[in-house]
Design an enzyme around this catalytic site. Structure first.
Site, mmCIF file in Angstrom:
data_model
loop_
_atom_site.group_PDB
_atom_site.id
_atom_site.type_symbol
_atom_site.label_atom_id
_atom_site.label_comp_id
_atom_site.label_asym_id
_atom_site.label_seq_id
_atom_site.Cartn_x
_atom_site.Cartn_y
_atom_site.Cartn_z
ATOM 1 N N ARG A 25 49.530 20.299 55.118
ATOM 2 C CA ARG A 25 49.044 21.011 56.309
ATOM 3 C C ARG A 25 48.451 22.366 55.937
ATOM 4 N NH1 ARG A 25 52.615 17.496 57.816
ATOM 5 N NH2 ARG A 25 52.819 16.758 59.964
ATOM 6 N N ASP A 47 50.450 12.737 45.458
ATOM 7 C CA ASP A 47 49.873 12.819 46.801
ATOM 8 C C ASP A 47 49.077 14.092 47.019
ATOM 9 O OD1 ASP A 47 50.588 10.375 47.736
ATOM 10 O OD2 ASP A 47 51.949 11.092 49.303
ATOM 11 N N ASN A 89 47.902 5.805 48.196
ATOM 12 C CA ASN A 89 48.783 5.380 49.285
ATOM 13 C C ASN A 89 49.335 6.610 50.004
ATOM 14 O OD1 ASN A 89 50.285 3.849 51.014
ATOM 15 N ND2 ASN A 89 51.753 3.120 49.481
ATOM 16 N N GLY A 91 49.517 8.349 53.073
ATOM 17 C CA GLY A 91 49.291 8.165 54.508
ATOM 18 C C GLY A 91 48.907 9.465 55.188
ATOM 19 N N ARG A 119 48.006 -0.107 56.159
ATOM 20 C CA ARG A 119 48.709 0.872 57.012
ATOM 21 C C ARG A 119 47.773 1.282 58.148
ATOM 22 N NH1 ARG A 119 51.510 5.330 53.320
ATOM 23 N NH2 ARG A 119 52.575 5.753 55.307
ATOM 24 N N SER A 166 53.153 9.624 63.805
ATOM 25 C CA SER A 166 52.829 10.937 64.364
ATOM 26 C C SER A 166 51.639 11.555 63.644
ATOM 27 C CB SER A 166 54.037 11.859 64.232
ATOM 28 O OG SER A 166 54.241 12.200 62.865
ATOM 29 N N GLN A 167 51.282 10.985 62.498
ATOM 30 C CA GLN A 167 50.199 11.576 61.702
ATOM 31 C C GLN A 167 48.863 11.534 62.447
ATOM 32 O OE1 GLN A 167 50.494 9.350 58.064
ATOM 33 N NE2 GLN A 167 52.308 10.450 57.368
ATOM 34 N N ASP A 309 61.868 9.433 56.922
ATOM 35 C CA ASP A 309 61.851 9.454 55.453
ATOM 36 C C ASP A 309 63.241 9.525 54.837
ATOM 37 O OD1 ASP A 309 59.176 9.359 55.840
ATOM 38 O OD2 ASP A 309 58.718 11.328 54.982
ATOM 39 N N LYS A 336 55.387 2.202 56.180
ATOM 40 C CA LYS A 336 55.360 3.282 55.172
ATOM 41 C C LYS A 336 54.826 2.749 53.838
ATOM 42 C CE LYS A 336 57.405 6.139 58.005
ATOM 43 N NZ LYS A 336 56.615 7.204 58.632
ATOM 44 N N GLU A 337 55.142 3.429 52.736
ATOM 45 C CA GLU A 337 54.647 3.013 51.423
ATOM 46 C C GLU A 337 55.002 1.554 51.145
ATOM 47 O OE1 GLU A 337 55.577 5.850 52.373
ATOM 48 O OE2 GLU A 337 55.196 7.466 50.958
ATOM 49 N N ARG A 340 60.060 -0.384 54.493
ATOM 50 C CA ARG A 340 61.344 0.185 54.057
ATOM 51 C C ARG A 340 62.534 -0.374 54.827
ATOM 52 N NH1 ARG A 340 59.410 6.432 53.796
ATOM 53 N NH2 ARG A 340 58.245 6.176 51.874
ATOM 54 N N HIS A 383 58.384 5.543 46.349
ATOM 55 C CA HIS A 383 59.223 6.631 45.822
ATOM 56 C C HIS A 383 60.571 6.762 46.514
ATOM 57 C CE1 HIS A 383 57.311 9.651 48.900
ATOM 58 N NE2 HIS A 383 57.099 8.417 49.297
ATOM 59 N N ARG A 384 60.579 6.578 47.837
ATOM 60 C CA ARG A 384 61.860 6.795 48.539
ATOM 61 C C ARG A 384 62.851 5.654 48.294
ATOM 62 N NH1 ARG A 384 60.825 11.512 50.183
ATOM 63 N NH2 ARG A 384 58.833 11.991 51.159
ATOM 64 N N LYS A 409 54.791 10.216 43.384
ATOM 65 C CA LYS A 409 54.087 10.444 44.651
ATOM 66 C C LYS A 409 54.489 11.776 45.288
ATOM 67 C CE LYS A 409 52.796 7.885 48.814
ATOM 68 N NZ LYS A 409 52.930 8.709 50.010
HETATM 69 O O1 LIG Z 1 53.103 14.301 59.046
HETATM 70 C C1 LIG Z 1 53.705 14.153 57.993
HETATM 71 O O2 LIG Z 1 53.656 14.978 57.061
HETATM 72 C C2 LIG Z 1 54.560 12.945 57.821
HETATM 73 C C3 LIG Z 1 54.924 12.208 58.924
HETATM 74 C C4 LIG Z 1 55.810 11.029 58.850
HETATM 75 O O3 LIG Z 1 55.032 9.864 59.045
HETATM 76 P P1 LIG Z 1 54.902 9.099 60.463
HETATM 77 O O4 LIG Z 1 54.475 10.086 61.481
HETATM 78 O O5 LIG Z 1 53.838 8.085 60.171
HETATM 79 O O6 LIG Z 1 56.242 8.491 60.764
HETATM 80 C C5 LIG Z 1 56.507 10.920 57.494
HETATM 81 O O7 LIG Z 1 57.032 9.635 57.327
HETATM 82 C C6 LIG Z 1 55.561 11.223 56.352
HETATM 83 O O8 LIG Z 1 56.212 11.162 55.116
HETATM 84 C C7 LIG Z 1 54.999 12.613 56.468
HETATM 85 C C1 LIG Z 2 55.787 7.993 54.487
HETATM 86 C C2 LIG Z 2 55.573 8.861 53.517
HETATM 87 O O1 LIG Z 2 54.373 9.397 53.179
HETATM 88 P P1 LIG Z 2 52.891 9.069 53.682
HETATM 89 O O2 LIG Z 2 52.942 8.511 55.064
HETATM 90 O O3 LIG Z 2 52.182 10.373 53.616
HETATM 91 O O4 LIG Z 2 52.303 8.089 52.697
HETATM 92 C C3 LIG Z 2 56.709 9.368 52.717
HETATM 93 O O5 LIG Z 2 56.504 10.282 51.903
HETATM 94 O O6 LIG Z 2 57.843 8.869 52.848
#
Ligand SMILES: O=C(O)C1=C[C@@H](OP(=O)(O)O)[C@@H](O)[C@H](O)C1
Ligand SMILES: C=C(OP(=O)(O)O)C(=O)O
Length: 422
Positions: A25, A47, A89, A91, A119, A166-167, A309, A336-337, A340, A383-384, A409
């Site tokens: 951010r 990342d 990867n 996100g 994704r 939420s991204q 996470d 997610k990656e 999970r 990674h998680r 990552k």
């Molecule tokens: O906005 C962010 O930095 C993130 C939001 C979350 O994702 P989601 O909003 O897709 O759940 C989280 O899982 C990711 O690791 C980082």
């Molecule tokens: C979901 C994760 O990351 P991102 O969505 O940025 O790939 C994470 O780091 O657990």
């Protein structure tokens, strides 16, 4: 493959790398600001390397040293990259930089690895169209690769359809002040991972941009504004810290993570009170957050929509508790990656834990860690998965983590720091 050494009676103080979410951010706010920003304590990892490379391709001048990064803001004038923006990867970067790329003028292709191509990003595409952006999912899958014929954002009102990340919302908010007119956003459906939206609003405020927000996050309004360059310190990563707090819970003893502050911008710090509910004692001081345990833990029932996470971390701790732990409202773990929700159930099963998998929740049947056994753990390039299952290896002999390099990552030197525990 790495074999985890068992340990007990831990007594360690560690620091974790900078927050992945805050680093990305701050990078974007600084890149869109007028003038030079200085970021202290950012995360250097796979990342953030993807994010930095893509921002450079969009015309941002970035100097990335070990603990200090310099970002020469563009004032919102975004260039057109000569090649595809490839984001692996990641996100967060894929969702955020889609909106940033839309601020430029010209064609941009956004792509990622095979998993990123599964994704979803369709709700963000829809919402950007409402702000006048010409954007499509090239294969019609609602996932990357994406083509954007960028010409800036009109602003006005748009709708973010229901989605499981939420991204999308954070992405729209970050670019909203650069729209030509006041930008309004109506959000449909439940927002999962809500604390990440609050984090976005805080980072925007810290770089000088205010947002009008409905209390339930269902509506937002952003006036045209400029980000202000500044010097900015990034907190240690709370998701990365969770493995070390969990280590104290599982192996017994105490672990302090020294650089995740209280209060924090990161919702994942709420993992610590969950450990307290399970029987750990917790202290917060100027020296960081300490978790202490005698290894006796109880199962809990918890809605973890807000902290996806750290679900794998909590599930591993739950395997050593007495009684059931039910973790609900976590359907978003499936995008997610890796998936999970499924992966945690399968891998805990391999070491002898009985876990029930449901579409949006899991129930872990803990028996105080009795009768568990070693196994080779698959990590699905996630990674998680690797970092959380490693914690089980502190108590159960013979746990081997395959594909362990996937920690790069978010936490490249995880294995060195984890070895410091024993
Ligand atoms: O906005 C962010 O930095 C993130 C939001 C979350 O994702 P989601 O909003 O897709 O759940 C989280 O899982 C990711 O690791 C980082
Ligand atoms: C979901 C994760 O990351 P991102 O969505 O940025 O790939 C994470 O780091 O657990």
């Amino acid at each position: 493959m790495i074999e985890i050494q068992t340990a007990s009676g831990l007594d360690a103080t560690i620091t974790v790398p900078g927050s992945k979410s805050i680093t990305q951010r701050a990078l974007i706010a600084a890149s869109l600001a007028d003038g030079r920003s200085i970021l202290r304590g950012p995360l250097t990892s796979e990342d953030t390397e993807y994010s930095s490379r893509a921002l450079r391709a969009l015309g941002v001048h970035l100097e990335t040293g070990e603990d200090t990064w310099y970002v020469d803001g563009t004032g919102g004038t975004i260039g057109v990259p000569s090649e595809h923006l490839y984001l692996g990867n990641n996100g967060t970067a894929t969702r955020f930089l889609t909106s940033v790329a839309a601020l430029g003028v010209g064609e941009v292709i956004i792509d990622g690895d095979e998993r990123m191509q599964q994704r979803p990003i369709a709700p963000l595409i829809e919402a950007l169209r409402g702000w006048g952006v010409d954007i499509e999912s090239i294969r019609g899958t609602g996932c990357p690769p994406l083509r954007i014929r960028a010409a800036g954002l009109s602003g006005g009102k748009t709708i973010l359809p229901e989605g499981k990340s939420s991204q999308y919302l954070s992405s729209l908010l970050l670019v909203a002040p650069l729209a030509r007119q006041p930008a309004e956003l109506e959000v449909h459906g439940e927002i999962l991972s809500k604390p990440y939206v609050a984090m976005t609003l805080e980072v925007m405020a810290e770089f000088g941009v205010g947002v009008e927000v409905a209390a339930d996050f269902s509506a937002f309004r952003v006036e045209p504004a400029r980000y202000r360059a500044r010097e900015y310190r990034i907190e240690g990563d709370a998701s990365g810290a969770s493995y070390f707090w969990a280590a104290a819970a599982v192996a017994g003893g105490r672990v302090t993570v020294a650089n995740v502050p209280v209060p924090s911008l990161q919702g994942d710090t709420m993992f610590v009170p969950l450990l307290a509910r399970m029987g750990c004692s917790v202290q917060q001081s100027d020296f960081g957050i300490t978790v202490e345990s005698d290894g006796r833990l109880e199962g809990i029932t918890v809605d973890m929509s807000a902290m996806p996470d750290v679900v794998p971390t909590l599930a591993v701790v739950a395997a050593f508790a007495e009684g059931e732990t039910e973790i609900s409202n976590i359907a978003h773990l499936r995008i997610k990656e890796s998936d999970r929700l499924h992966g945690v159930c399968v891998e805990l099963g391999k070491i002898g834990v009985h876990v029930d998998e449901y579409p949006d929740r899991m129930v872990i049947h803990g028996r105080g860690g009795k009768d568990l056994h070693g196994a080779a753990i698959d990590t699905y390039n996630d990674h998680r998965m690797a970092m959380s299952l490693a914690v089980a290896g502190l108590r159960v002999p013979g746990i081997r983590i395959t594909g362990e390099q996937c920690v790069a990552k978010s936490f490249p030197d995880f294995w060195q720091r984890f070895a410091e525990l024993s």
